[in-house]
Design an enzyme around this catalytic site. Structure first.
Site, short mmCIF file in Angstrom:
data_model
loop_
_atom_site.label_atom_id
_atom_site.label_comp_id
_atom_site.label_asym_id
_atom_site.label_seq_id
_atom_site.Cartn_x
_atom_site.Cartn_y
_atom_site.Cartn_z
N ASP A 48 0.85 -1.20 0.00
CA ASP A 48 0.00 0.00 0.00
C ASP A 48 0.88 1.24 0.00
OD1 ASP A 48 -3.21 0.36 0.70
OD2 ASP A 48 -1.99 2.14 1.12
N LYS A 229 -20.15 -9.94 -10.93
CA LYS A 229 -20.03 -9.05 -9.77
C LYS A 229 -21.02 -7.88 -9.87
CE LYS A 229 -18.56 -6.61 -6.37
NZ LYS A 229 -18.18 -6.85 -5.03
N LEU A 275 -34.77 -8.04 2.11
CA LEU A 275 -36.12 -7.49 1.94
C LEU A 275 -36.45 -6.60 3.14
CD1 LEU A 275 -38.31 -10.40 0.49
CD2 LEU A 275 -37.56 -8.32 -0.67
N GLY A 282 -26.76 2.23 0.93
CA GLY A 282 -25.62 3.13 0.78
C GLY A 282 -24.36 2.29 0.73
N CYS A 285 -20.21 0.30 -2.37
CA CYS A 285 -20.34 -0.64 -3.48
C CYS A 285 -21.64 -0.53 -4.26
CB CYS A 285 -20.19 -2.06 -2.95
SG CYS A 285 -18.67 -2.28 -2.04
N LYS A 288 -22.24 2.85 -6.23
CA LYS A 288 -21.19 3.09 -7.23
C LYS A 288 -21.25 2.04 -8.35
CE LYS A 288 -17.01 1.82 -6.19
NZ LYS A 288 -16.78 0.80 -7.22
C1 UGA Z 1 -22.32 -5.25 -0.79
C2 UGA Z 1 -22.73 -6.68 -1.17
O1 UGA Z 1 -23.74 -7.15 -0.27
C3 UGA Z 1 -21.51 -7.62 -1.10
O2 UGA Z 1 -21.89 -8.91 -1.55
C4 UGA Z 1 -20.41 -7.07 -2.02
O3 UGA Z 1 -19.23 -7.85 -1.93
C5 UGA Z 1 -20.05 -5.65 -1.58
O4 UGA Z 1 -21.25 -4.82 -1.63
C6 UGA Z 1 -19.00 -5.13 -2.52
O5 UGA Z 1 -19.30 -4.97 -3.70
O6 UGA Z 1 -17.85 -4.98 -2.09
P1 UGA Z 1 -21.87 -4.00 1.55
O7 UGA Z 1 -21.76 -2.75 0.74
O8 UGA Z 1 -20.84 -4.30 2.57
O9 UGA Z 1 -21.89 -5.30 0.57
O10 UGA Z 1 -23.26 -3.94 2.31
P2 UGA Z 1 -24.67 -4.67 2.25
O11 UGA Z 1 -24.83 -5.54 3.42
O12 UGA Z 1 -24.94 -5.25 0.92
O13 UGA Z 1 -25.65 -3.40 2.45
C7 UGA Z 1 -25.68 -2.36 1.49
C8 UGA Z 1 -26.71 -1.34 1.87
O14 UGA Z 1 -28.04 -1.85 1.71
C9 UGA Z 1 -26.64 -0.86 3.32
O15 UGA Z 1 -26.85 0.53 3.38
C10 UGA Z 1 -27.76 -1.60 4.01
O16 UGA Z 1 -28.27 -0.93 5.14
C11 UGA Z 1 -28.81 -1.64 2.88
N1 UGA Z 1 -29.77 -2.75 3.01
C12 UGA Z 1 -29.36 -4.04 2.98
C13 UGA Z 1 -31.13 -2.46 3.12
O17 UGA Z 1 -31.55 -1.28 3.14
N2 UGA Z 1 -32.04 -3.48 3.21
C14 UGA Z 1 -31.65 -4.77 3.18
O18 UGA Z 1 -32.54 -5.67 3.26
C15 UGA Z 1 -30.28 -5.06 3.07
#
Ligand code: UGA
Length: 449
Positions: A48, A229, A275, A282, A285, A288
């Site tokens: 890094d 992905k 769900l 937010g 990932c 974006k």
């Molecule tokens: C997401 C994907 O879930 C991962 O599989 C992926 O590897 C990652 O992006 C990435 O591309 O690196 P992450 O951003 O850590 O993971 O978070 P999530 O758990 O997916 O949640 C994303 C957003 O959706 C959060 O703001 C969460 O609060 C919201 N969310 C999630 C909801 O509003 N409702 C839900 O039922 C689930």
């Protein structure tokens, strides 16, 4: 695409031994990847350009909050002594494989900025120039379909003066790590996707996983792996947005969307997960990746109306919370409003694209006095939202004397209903049970229930 090839057991590493591996980029994905590889017994060098991050890793200190990995970095750095961090790329020449995990580019005006990834590829290519040994380059960073073939491989070939597929191998290996749940999603993923430029590259990568992983390994083309992905994240974003849309409608009809989601989710074609209706997705990932996929579609002349609608609906969802507050308080000017939770989700200190930022900006633009508390994200949030907001030492302090509480992140400690006795509470995450919250709070309602 090949699945279920795990019956053809391949040796660990090229010759059945542990490998020397480098991981370029020690952000969230890079470090979690490095730890996973080190835990499988390989010798890992994390590279890094940030000297603070390098020093922290070498002292076994996480540069971010990820409780699910507690103790693992310490084990790799101090006990097993098979993970270290450096700033120089020169170590790559002594490694069997390199994993590119640099943060993916930001987008401006429909132009994708490839500089991070291009720089990493150039440095790896340069390091390979004087070696004769075969080296595998694995792209873990999320890159739009076509990027590895059109951008990364040409840079690697130019800088190394070698030929991909002959002198070095290339594979795309997207990660599906969820922040706050890294140990399960990284060390024991639901599936491993290997997009291979050449069969040898795919065989080596498969053998790396097989030493510690027994789930499905799917081998495919490089472009397909890149698309898997994006399509996965786009689907998750769409699923969340779908239930938010149903929630917005259910609220108008006097129906609880959580009961609806439960009833839907028993259908295995739908499933219960992702769900949870609320203020939308937010993080670094989902938003974006969706933008980048829409942009990639536009470049091909395809107008991705569904994904654009998902992005637009999601952008508006957090503002419903402030709209409700405005209606219940009869205006927001000079009202004290508590924003409870800042991180984009519970279990992380990550503020990237956090819905809290939209909520705070809207409250401030309407003249509200904002108090806030988050158990982990306040140091990062302070650098983003600045002085206009009062950062409190506890949830109780943030709620005392407030006119209205907005629950924005569902940290476990925010689920204690006693915190809200006699308060006007608008819940963006279903942190509280409406039945009991209705008795404790002066007024309780959800963003879409
Ligand atoms: C997401 C994907 O879930 C991962 O599989 C992926 O590897 C990652 O992006 C990435 O591309 O690196 P992450 O951003 O850590 O993971 O978070 P999530 O758990 O997916 O949640 C994303 C957003 O959706 C959060 O703001 C969460 O609060 C919201 N969310 C999630 C909801 O509003 N409702 C839900 O039922 C689930």
């Amino acid at each position: 695409m090949t699945t279920g090839i795990k019956d053809k057991k391949l040796p660990v590493g090229i010759d059945g031994k542990a490998m020397n591996l480098s991981v370029v980029g020690s952000g969230y994905i890079g470090l979690v990847t490095g730890i996973g590889l080190a835990m499988s017994g390989h010798q890992v060098t994390c590279i890094d350009c940030d000297s603070t991050v390098v020093t922290k890793i070498n002292h076994a200190i996480y540069p971010f909050y990820e409780p699910s990995l507690d103790g693992l970095l310490e084990k790799c750095v101090n006990k097993n002594c098979n993970l270290k961090a450096v700033e120089e790329y020169s170590e790559i020449a002594n490694c069997d494989a390199s994993f590119i995990c640099v943060g993916t580019f930001s987008k401006s005006e429909n132009n994708t900025d490839f500089s991070n990834i291009a720089d990493a590829a150039a440095q790896i290519g340069h390091a390979l120039r004087d070696t004769n040994a075969y080296h595998l380059v694995v792209v873990k960073s999320t890159v739009p379909p076509g990027t590895t073939e059109e951008v990364i491989i040409p840079i690697l070939e130019k800088q190394s003066s070698k030929k991909a597929g002959r002198d070095f191998g290339v594979a795309v290996n997207p990660e599906f790590i969820q922040e706050g749940n890294a140990s399960r999603s990284s060390l024991n993923p639901d599936r491993v996707i290997i997009g291979e430029h050449d069969q040898k590259a795919g065989d080596i990568l498969q053998s790396l996983y097989e030493s510690s992983y027994s789930g499905p390994i799917i081998r495919t083309s490089i472009r397909t792996a890149e698309m898997i992905k994006y399509a996965s994240n786009a689907f998750l974003a769409t699923k969340i947005t779908f239930i938010n849309e149903i929630g917005n409608l259910c609220k108008k009809l006097g129906i609880d969307v959580y009961d609806v989601a439960q009833g839907m989710g028993y259908d295995p074609r739908i499933g219960q997960r992702f769900l949870n209706a609320g203020i939308g997705f937010g993080g670094s990932c989902l938003p974006k990746d969706l933008e980048e996929l829409i942009c990639r579609a536009q470049q091909t002349g395809y107008d991705s109306r569904l994904l654009s609608a998902v992005l637009n609906i999601n952008a508006a969802q957090p503002l419903i919370l402030t709209q409700i507050a405005e209606e219940r308080l009869g205006g927001l000017k000079d009202k004290v409003v508590t924003v409870l939770g800042l991180a984009f989700k519970a279990g992380t200190d990550d503020m990237r694209d956090a819905p809290s930022l939209k909520v705070i900006a809207q409250l401030m633009s309407q003249g509200a006095l904002v108090k806030t508390y988050d158990p982990k994200a306040m140091p990062r949030a302070k650098t983003i939202v600045g002085d206009g907001v009062e950062f409190c030492a506890s949830a109780q302090e943030a709620i005392d004397g407030t006119d209205c509480v907005l629950i924005v992140t569902d940290w476990e400690q925010f689920k204690d209903e006693e915190l809200y006795r006699g308060k006007l509470v608008i819940d963006g995450r279903r942190a509280l049970d409406p039945d009991t919250a209705n008795h404790v709070c002066a007024h309780y309602e959800g963003v879409c229930w």
